[in-house]
Design a protein around this motif. Structure first.
Motif, short mmCIF file in Angstrom:
data_model
loop_
_atom_site.label_atom_id
_atom_site.label_comp_id
_atom_site.label_asym_id
_atom_site.label_seq_id
_atom_site.Cartn_x
_atom_site.Cartn_y
_atom_site.Cartn_z
N ILE A 59 -40.24 29.81 35.53
CA ILE A 59 -41.45 29.25 34.93
C ILE A 59 -42.66 30.03 35.42
CG2 ILE A 59 -42.93 27.21 34.93
CD1 ILE A 59 -40.50 25.50 34.89
N ASN A 61 -47.11 30.63 34.83
CA ASN A 61 -48.37 30.29 34.17
C ASN A 61 -49.02 31.58 33.70
OD1 ASN A 61 -48.34 27.53 34.56
ND2 ASN A 61 -49.34 27.66 36.56
N LYS A 67 -55.94 31.48 30.32
CA LYS A 67 -55.74 30.04 30.23
C LYS A 67 -57.01 29.36 29.71
CE LYS A 67 -52.50 27.43 32.95
NZ LYS A 67 -52.05 27.01 34.26
C1 LIG Z 1 -49.19 26.25 36.71
O1 LIG Z 1 -50.41 25.56 36.64
C2 LIG Z 1 -50.29 24.16 36.89
C3 LIG Z 1 -51.64 23.49 36.73
O2 LIG Z 1 -52.53 24.30 36.07
C4 LIG Z 1 -49.79 23.95 38.31
O3 LIG Z 1 -49.64 22.57 38.55
C5 LIG Z 1 -48.45 24.64 38.46
O4 LIG Z 1 -48.01 24.55 39.79
C6 LIG Z 1 -48.54 26.11 38.07
N1 LIG Z 1 -47.21 26.65 38.04
C7 LIG Z 1 -46.89 27.84 38.56
C8 LIG Z 1 -45.47 28.27 38.45
O5 LIG Z 1 -47.73 28.56 39.06
#
Ligand SMILES: *[C@@H]1O[C@H](CO)[C@@H](O)[C@H](O)[C@H]1NC(C)=O
Ligand SMILES: *[C@@H]1O[C@H](CO)[C@@H](O)[C@H](O)[C@H]1NC(C)=O
Ligand SMILES: *[C@@H]1O[C@H](CO)[C@@H](O)[C@H](O)[C@H]1NC(C)=O
Ligand SMILES: *[C@@H]1O[C@H](CO)[C@@H](O)[C@H](O)[C@H]1NC(C)=O
Ligand SMILES: *[C@@H]1O[C@H](CO)[C@@H](O)[C@H](O)[C@H]1NC(C)=O
Ligand SMILES: *[C@@H]1O[C@H](CO)[C@@H](O)[C@H](O)[C@H]1NC(C)=O
Ligand SMILES: *[C@@H]1O[C@H](CO)[C@@H](O)[C@H](O)[C@H]1NC(C)=O
Ligand SMILES: *[C@@H]1O[C@H](CO)[C@@H](O)[C@H](O)[C@H]1NC(C)=O
Ligand SMILES: *[C@@H]1O[C@H](CO)[C@@H](O)[C@H](O)[C@H]1NC(C)=O
Ligand SMILES: *[C@@H]1O[C@H](CO)[C@@H](O)[C@H](O)[C@H]1NC(C)=O
Length: 873
Positions: A59, A61, A67
C-alpha cells in the motif's frame, strides 16, 4: 467495403426502463487499508479496500503535493507491486459469470515512489489486455472493457515488463444490460466515449449515468452547440443519461457535414455507437434527416432523429480502419432535409479477443476455499494452471487441448502447517491423482469422500494427528492396488477394526503383497503406486537415478497396457521429440513426469523382438542413461516409458535460443557424462547395445546439468530390411556413419562417429547441419574454418576466450578422431572417456594464459585430420 458497411448498422429505438442498480456495481479502491471503506463524495458509491482480492503488493500514498490536488479518494492511495512478474486480483463478479460487465481499472502515479514513471502490461486472466504507459504523475490512465466473463470470477493481472513497478489505483465493475454492447465475438475495449457539447474538464458518470459510464468532453472540432431547453428526454436500452443527450453539435451551415476522425490504429476492428436526439419540434416544412458515411462510403440513412427521444445507431459487425488506422465518420444532410445534421454523443470501441483457456472453475473455487480455510500464505493468484510457466506452487495440471479442459491432477500441501480437519473442498478436485497432505497438523478423521475421488492413485497422510479408522472404501482400494495410501505417523489412526496400533507404524500399502508383489515406488517424500497387473512379479531394488538419494522400489515387470499409456500421456497430448523410430511424448506416471516414446508404425512392423529387448532395457541402469521405467507392447502399439529430465536436451542448451550459455567446463562435463553412458552401453551391457540414434537432442540434462543418454537400444533387433523405408528409419541425418551407406551395418563405431559430431556441436555451438547459407555439414564447416582462420574461427563465440587452454585442443583432436571417415581409425568409447577425463584434468589444473595459447596449437595432429577428412569430400 460498402457491402460490409451496409449490413452492419442497427438502430435502437426501443424505450426501456433505466437500470439503476448499484447492487450490480463493485467499487474497489486499491491501496485502501484492509477492511475499510467509504462513500465516494461524487458518485455516492461505496468503495472498499482491495485487500480481500489480492495477497501481494504494498500500500502506498501518493505524494502530498499531488494529494492536495486530487479530489477523489480512489487516487490518493494505490497498491504497488515491487515483487513478482505477475500479480493478480481475483474478483467475484457481482452477478456471476455470463453477464455483461463494464470493467474499468484506473491508475494515477502521484509520484508515490519518487521514481521514474513505469510502463507495464495488463491482462485479463491469462490473456493480454493492454499496455499501461504512465506519462506523467498526475494524469489518470483508465482502461475499460465491456466483457462477458465465462466464469464467476475475473482475474485482473499486472505484469512487470522490466520497465518500472506496476501499480493500480482503482477497479470498478458495473453490470450492464446484457443486450447492449454485443460484439459478434470477443469483448469491447473503450477507445472514446464523447458527449458533444459537454464543457471542458467535465465528466458525467454515476448517478447521472446509471451504468457509470464516464462521458467526457470532445476537444475535436469547435462546432456550434445546441442545448435542449426541456430536460425530459426519453432514453432507449442504452440508457444514455439525459445530461449527455441534452447537448449536441451541428454545423453552422446547412450544407456542411459533421466530419470526425479517430486514430484507432492499424488492424484494429472497431464497433461504434452513435446517439441522437432532436430538440427542435419540427414544424411545417422543417425536417431533419441525415446519411452516415464511413471512410467515404454510405453506411446508413436517412436517419431521422426523434424529438426528445434517443436513437442509437450502432454497428453489428466490426468496422476496420483502412491503412493508416484512421476511422473516418461523416454525417451529412439528406437532400430532402431542411435542417443540418446533429450528433449528441458517440462511443467507439475496439474489438478484443480473450481466448480464455481456463482451469475448471469448480477446481479453482475448491483451491481458493482450501487456501482460505487453511489460511495458506501461498502466492496462489491468477489461474492455477495458466500461464503454464506461472503454475501455482504445489500443483500440477493436465491440459487437454481438444476439449479445452484443464484440471488439477496433483496437489502437494506437505509441510504447510495445515491445522484442523481435512478440507471437504478437496472433494471438488475430481480429477486429482496425487494428493500429499503429509507432515502437517491435521486432526479429525480421514473423510469418506477421499474414496470417491475416481482417479486418486496416491494419498499421503503421513505425520499428522489424524484419528479414528481409515474409511473401509478407501482401504479396499489399496487392496486391489488402485490406491497407494500412506498413514505412518498418525498415532491415533487405525487401518481397520479391530484397531491394531502395531500395524500402523508402517506403510499400509504392503497389504497388496497378499496379491503376490509389492508395487511401490518411493520418490522424494511421496509414495507412488505402480499399477501393474500381469505376469511374474518379482521385486528388485534399483539404485537411485540421481544423487538425491531417491529410492526406487519397483517390480521388474513393468508392462503397460495401451490404455494406460493413453492415460499417462493424456492421449498423447504433448510431443517433446521426434526421432528415427517414433515420437516422444510427455506424460505423468501419477505425479512423476515421464517421457514416453512410441514406435512409428513402420518401426513396429520391422521390430521383431520388441518385448524381449524392452525387458532388457528396463534392467539397464547407469547414472548417465535415462532409466526405462516400463514398456507397452499391445497389438501395433509399442513404446517405452523413460524417466523425464528437467532441463531438456543438450541441443537446446547449445542453440542461440537458450538463455543460459553453457560454460566450457559444463560442456566438458556433459561430454564426459554422455561418453560414460555410451561406454556403458557398448561395454557394460551384455549383449552390447548400440545406440543407433545418438544426437544432441538425445542427451538430456537434469537440474544440475548432469547428462544422461536417452532413447537408446531401440534397434538392436531391428532388421534393416531391403526397402528404403527401413533405412530411412535409421539414425538422423548429420549423425549417420558415412560407412553405413556402403556397408548397411551399424556398429559401436557408428555411435562413436555420431558422438564425434556431438563433440563438434559442443565446441562450436553449431548444429550438425549448420544453419549457415548452404546447410554445410558440421565436419566440413569445422575443417574449412580451421584452415581459414584456425581455432578462433570455430569455437562457439558465446564461450568468449576466457576458458581457452590446451584442453580445447585435445577436445577438438578427439572430436576429429571420432569422426574419421574410416571406422577403424575411430577410438573406442573407453578411449574417448579417458581422453575427456584428461581434458577436464587439464582444464582444472592449468592456468595457461591466453596469449601463450595461440602459439601452442598442435597443428601437426590437426593437419593430419584435415587431410583425412578431405579425402571423402
Ligand atoms: C497514507 O495517508 C494516511 C492519511 O493521510 C495515513 O493514515 C496512512 O498511514 C498513510 N499510509 C502510508 C502507507 O503511508
Ligand atoms: C479484517 O477483518 C477480518 C475479519 O473480519 C480479520 O480477520 C482481519 O484481521 C481484519 N484485517 C485487518 C487488517 O484489520
Ligand atoms: C497540502 O494541504 C495541507 C492542508 O490542506 C497543507 O498543510 C500542506 O502543506 C499541503 N501540502 C502541499 C505539498 O502542498
Ligand atoms: C448474456 O449474453 C451472452 C452473449 O452475449 C450470453 O452468453 C449470456 O448467457 C447472457 N447472459 C444472460 C444472463 O442472459
Ligand atoms: C517526485 O519525487 C522525487 C523525490 O521524492 C522528486 O525528486 C521529483 O521531482 C518528484 N517528481 C514530481 C513530478 O513531482
Ligand atoms: C507486454 O505487452 C506487449 C504489447 O502487446 C508485448 O509485446 C509484450 O510481450 C508484453 N510483455 C509481457 C512481459 O507480457
Ligand atoms: C481544464 O484543465 C486544464 C488543465 O488541467 C486547464 O489548463 C484548463 O484551464 C481547464 N479548463 C477549464 C475550463 O477549467
Ligand atoms: C483440531 O485442530 C483445530 C485447530 O488446531 C482445533 O481448533 C480443534 O480443536 C482440533 N480438534 C480436535 C478434535 O482436536
Ligand atoms: C463443489 O463445487 C460445487 C459447484 O461449484 C459447489 O456447489 C459445492 O459447494 C462445492 N463443494 C464443496 C465441498 O466445496
Ligand atoms: C478396486 O476396489 C475398489 C473398492 O473396492 C473398487 O471400487 C474398484 O472398482 C476396484 N478397481 C479395480 C480395478 O478392481
Amino acid at each position: 467495403m460498402a457491402t460490409l458497411l451496409q449490413i452492419s448498422a442497427f438502430l435502437a429505438l426501443l424505450v426501456l426502463i433505466q437500470a439503476d442498480d448499484p447492487s450490480g456495481f463493485m467499487s474497489i479502491d486499491c491501496g485502501l487499508p484492509a477492511n475499510s471503506s467509504y462513500i465516494d463524495a461524487k458518485t455516492r458509491l461505496k468503495y472498499v479496500s482491495d485487500a480481500e482480492f489480492i495477497d501481494t503488493g504494498e500500500i502506498k500514498n501518493i505524494s502530498s503535493k499531488f494529494k492536495n490536488k486530487t479530489s477523489e479518494n480512489q487516487f490518493r492511495n494505490l497498491r504497488s507491486f515491487p515483487v513478482g512478474i505477475r500479480n493478480c486480483y481475483t474478483i467475484r463478479t457481482p452477478k456471476g459469470g455470463r453477464n455483461r460487465y463494464l470493467i474499468r481499472v484506473s491508475f494515477m502515479h502521484g509520484n508515490y515512489s519518487g521514481k521514474a514513471l513505469p510502463t507495464f502490461n495488463l491482462s485479463l486472466g491469462v490473456d493480454y489486455w493492454d499496455s499501461v504507459v504512465i506519462k506523467d504523475a498526475d494524469t489518470r490512465v483508465t482502461k475499460e472493457l465491456i466483457h462477458v466473463p465465462p466464469l464467476d470470477y475475473v482475474q485482473i493481472c499486472l505484469i512487470d515488463v522490466g520497465n518500472g513497478e506496476p501499480f493500480i489505483s482503482a477497479i470498478e465493475i458495473r453490470t450492464l444490460d446484457n443486450s447492449t454492447y454485443v460484439a459478434e465475438s470477443g469483448s469491447l475495449m473503450l477507445h472514446e466515449r464523447l458527449d458533444y457539447g459537454l464543457a471542458p474538464n467535465q465528466t458525467i458518470r454515476y448517478p447521472d449515468d446509471s451504468y457509470d459510464r464516464i462521458w467526457s468532453h470532445s476537444a475535436a472540432p469547435h462546432l456550434p452547440i445546441i442545448t435542449s431547453s426541456n430536460d425530459s428526454i426519453t432514453s432507449n436500452v442504452f440508457a444514455v443519461p439525459s445530461l449527455v443527450m441534452e447537448t449536441a453539435v451541428t454545423p453552422k451551415d446547412l450544407n456542411q457535414f459533421l466530419n470526425f476522425m479517430w486514430n484507432i490504429g492499424n488492424e484494429s476492428e472497431s464497433y461504434i455507437y452513435m446517439h441522437f436526439t432532436d430538440f427542435i419540434k419540427t414544424g411545417k416544412g422543417e425536417f431533419r434527416a441525415m446519411n452516415i458515411f464511413i471512410h467515404g462510403s454510405y453506411w446508413y440513412g436517412p436517419l431521422v432523429p426523434k424529438y426528445l427521444s434517443d436513437v442509437t445507431l450502432y454497428s453489428t459487425g466490426v468496422i476496420r480502419a483502412p491503412n493508416g488506422g484512421k476511422l473516418n465518420i461523416s454525417i451529412q444532410r439528406n437532400d430532402s432535409a431542411s435542417l443540418p445534421p446533429i450528433i449528441n454523443a458517440i462511443e467507439i470501441y475496439i474489438l478484443k479477443q480473450f481466448p480464455q483457456v481456463q482451469t475448471n472453475q469448480a477446481e479453482i473455487e475448491a483451491l481458493l476455499n482450501i487456501k482460505s480455510s487453511y489460511k495458506l500464505t501461498k502466492n496462489w493468484q491468477g489461474d492455477p494452471c495458466y500461464p503454464e510457466k506461472y503454475l501455482w506452487e504445489g500443483l500440477n495440471c493436465s491440459y487437454n487441448n481438444s476439449s479445452r479442459q484443464t484440471n488439477i491432477i496433483s496437489l502437494n500441501l506437505s509441510l504447510n502447517e495445515l491445522a484442523g480437519e481435512i478440507s471437504s473442498h478437496i472433494s471438488n478436485l475430481t480429477m486429482i491423482r496425487y494428493l500429499d497432505l503429509s507432515n502437517n497438523h491435521l486432526n479429525g478423521t480421514v473423510p469418506e469422500f477421499l474414496a470417491t475421488l475416481p482417479f486418486l492413485r496416491v494419498l499421503n497422510l503421513e505425520n499428522n494427528n489424524l484419528s479414528g479408522i481409515v474409511p473401509p472404501a478407501l482401504f479396499e482400494r489399496t487392496k486391489n492396488k488402485t490406491l497407494s495410501l500412506s498413514v505412518e505417523g498418525n498415532p491415533n489412526l487405525c487401518l481397520s477394526e479391530p484397531c491394531n496400533k502395531e500395524k500402523n507404524k508402517k506403510y499400509v500399502v504392503p497389504l497388496a503383497a497378499s496379491l503376490g508383489g509389492v508395487a511401490l515406488v518411493l520418490l522424494t517424500g511421496g509414495a507412488i503406486f505402480w499399477s501393474q497387473k500381469r505376469r511374474k512379479k518379482r521385486e528388485k531394488q534399483i539404485s537411485g537415478s540421481s544423487n538425491q538419494g531417491k529410492t526406487l522400489l519397483m517390480p521388474l515387470d513393468t508392462m503397460f497396457s495401451y490404455s494406460e499409456i493413453l492415460s499417462i500421456t493424456n492421449n498423447f497430448e504433448r510431443v517433446i521429440g521426434k526421432g528415427g523410430f517414433g515420437t516422444v511424448y510427455h506424460g505423468y506416471l501419477h505425479s512423476s513426469q515421464v517421457s514416453v516414446k512410441m514406435l512409428s508404425p513402420a518401426s513396429v512392423q520391422c521390430y521383431k523382438h520388441f518385448q524381449e529387448e524392452a525387458q532388457l532395457l528396463t534392467k539397464v541402469h547407469h547414472g548417465n542413461l535415462t532409466s526405462v521405467l516400463g514398456y507397452c507392447d499391445e497389438d501395433s502399439h509399442q513404446g517405452l516409458v523413460y524417466e523425464h529430465m528437467d532441463n531438456g536436451n543438450l541441443a537446446d542448451h547449445l542453440s542461440e535460443k537458450s538463455n543460459h550459455v553453457l560454460s566450457w567446463k559444463e560442456r566438458l562435463r556433459i561430454a564426459l557424462d554422455a561418453a560414460q553412458g555410451l561406454e556403458y552401453l557398448h561395454f557394460g551391457c551384455k549383449p552390447p547395445i548400440i545406440h543407433r540414434d545418438l544426437k544432441s537432442t538425445n542427451i538430456l540434462l537434469d537440474r544440475n546439468l548432469h547428462a544422461k543418454l536417452a532413447d537408446f537400444g531401440f534397434s538392436k533387433a531391428f532388421q534393416l530390411g531391403d526397402g528404403a523405408q527401413a533405412s530411412s528409419a535409421v539414425g538422423t541425418p548429420g549423425y549417420l556413419d558415412p560407412e553405413y551407406t556402403t556397408t548397411n551395418k551399424l556398429s559401436e563405431k557408428s555411435d562413436v562417429y555420431s558422438f564425434g559430431v556431438i563433440l563438434l556441436e559442443i565446441i562450436t555451438g553449431q548444429a550438425a547441419i549448420t544453419k549457415s547459407q548452404d546447410n554445410t555439414h558440421i565436419i566440413k564447416w569445422v575443417i574449412s574454418g580451421l584452415k581459414e582462420e584456425g581455432i578462433k574461427k570455430i569455437v562457439d563465440p558465446k564461450l568468449g576466450w576466457s576458458f581457452i587452454n590446451s584442453s580445447i585442443l585435445e577436445f577438438i583432436d578427439l572430436a576429429m578422431n571420432c569422426v574419421a571417415s574410416s571406422s577403424t581409425r575411430r577410438p573406442s568409447m573407453t578411449k574417448v572417456v579417458m581422453e575427456l577425463k584428461q581434458c577436464l584434468d587439464v582444464l582444472e589444473n592449468s592456468q595457461v594464459n591466453n596469449d601463450e595459447l595461440s602459439y601452442s596449437l598442435d597443428w601437426v595432429s590437426l593437419g593430419s585430420l584435415i587431410s583425412d577428412s578431405n579425402e571423402r569430400q
